[in-house]
Design a protein around this motif. Structure first.
Motif, mmCIF file in Angstrom:
data_model
loop_
_atom_site.group_PDB
_atom_site.id
_atom_site.type_symbol
_atom_site.label_atom_id
_atom_site.label_comp_id
_atom_site.label_asym_id
_atom_site.label_seq_id
_atom_site.Cartn_x
_atom_site.Cartn_y
_atom_site.Cartn_z
ATOM 1 N N GLU A 14 -24.086 -51.914 108.530
ATOM 2 C CA GLU A 14 -23.520 -53.203 108.957
ATOM 3 C C GLU A 14 -23.862 -53.474 110.419
ATOM 4 O O GLU A 14 -24.148 -54.603 110.796
ATOM 5 C CB GLU A 14 -22.010 -53.244 108.728
ATOM 6 C CG GLU A 14 -21.598 -53.297 107.275
ATOM 7 C CD GLU A 14 -21.964 -54.597 106.575
ATOM 8 O OE1 GLU A 14 -22.161 -55.631 107.244
ATOM 9 O OE2 GLU A 14 -22.058 -54.569 105.336
ATOM 10 N N VAL A 25 -27.437 -54.582 110.582
ATOM 11 C CA VAL A 25 -27.538 -55.968 110.121
ATOM 12 C C VAL A 25 -27.082 -56.917 111.225
ATOM 13 O O VAL A 25 -27.745 -57.935 111.497
ATOM 14 C CB VAL A 25 -26.730 -56.193 108.824
ATOM 15 C CG1 VAL A 25 -26.632 -57.670 108.473
ATOM 16 C CG2 VAL A 25 -27.341 -55.416 107.674
ATOM 17 N N GLU A 76 -29.210 -55.821 102.177
ATOM 18 C CA GLU A 76 -28.654 -57.091 101.706
ATOM 19 C C GLU A 76 -28.886 -57.261 100.205
ATOM 20 O O GLU A 76 -28.034 -57.786 99.499
ATOM 21 C CB GLU A 76 -29.226 -58.252 102.514
ATOM 22 C CG GLU A 76 -28.656 -58.262 103.922
ATOM 23 C CD GLU A 76 -29.089 -59.442 104.754
ATOM 24 O OE1 GLU A 76 -30.153 -60.048 104.467
ATOM 25 O OE2 GLU A 76 -28.365 -59.755 105.705
ATOM 26 N N LYS A 132 -26.265 -55.153 98.495
ATOM 27 C CA LYS A 132 -24.956 -55.810 98.496
ATOM 28 C C LYS A 132 -24.892 -56.922 97.450
ATOM 29 O O LYS A 132 -23.880 -57.095 96.777
ATOM 30 C CB LYS A 132 -24.624 -56.356 99.882
ATOM 31 C CG LYS A 132 -24.308 -55.288 100.876
ATOM 32 C CD LYS A 132 -23.757 -55.759 102.206
ATOM 33 C CE LYS A 132 -24.109 -57.104 102.658
ATOM 34 N NZ LYS A 132 -23.593 -57.471 103.978
ATOM 35 N N THR A 133 -25.983 -57.668 97.301
ATOM 36 C CA THR A 133 -26.034 -58.735 96.295
ATOM 37 C C THR A 133 -25.920 -58.160 94.889
ATOM 38 O O THR A 133 -25.167 -58.675 94.053
ATOM 39 C CB THR A 133 -27.340 -59.539 96.443
ATOM 40 O OG1 THR A 133 -27.385 -60.129 97.744
ATOM 41 C CG2 THR A 133 -27.449 -60.621 95.384
#
Length: 71
Positions: free
Chosen positions: A6, A9, A47, A50-51
């Protein structure tokens, strides 16, 4: 582990904002462009993870709802 990702990101998007601002000097622009390139694949992969995880969770919730409807 995910806390570190995180942070990466967040840093990626900080760099994106700085690059988009157009206010960077040449040396700083070069440094940030290199840093962005070094983390870009990691950020894209995380990402995507996470999707997919969100999609999995939604599918589980739908299956649970269907199961409750048939009981």
């Amino acid at each position: 582990m995910f806390d570190n990702l995180e942070g990466v990101v967040r840093r990626f998007y900080e760099i994106e904002d700085a690059l988009a601002s157009g206010a960077l000097k040449s040396q700083e622009l070069t440094r940030m462009t290199k840093e962005r390139a070094s983390i870009q694949d990691l950020v894209a992969t995380y990402e995507r993870y996470k999707t997919l995880q969100q999609g999995r969770d939604e599918a589980k919730a739908m299956l649970a709802e269907i199961g409750r409807a048939h009981v």
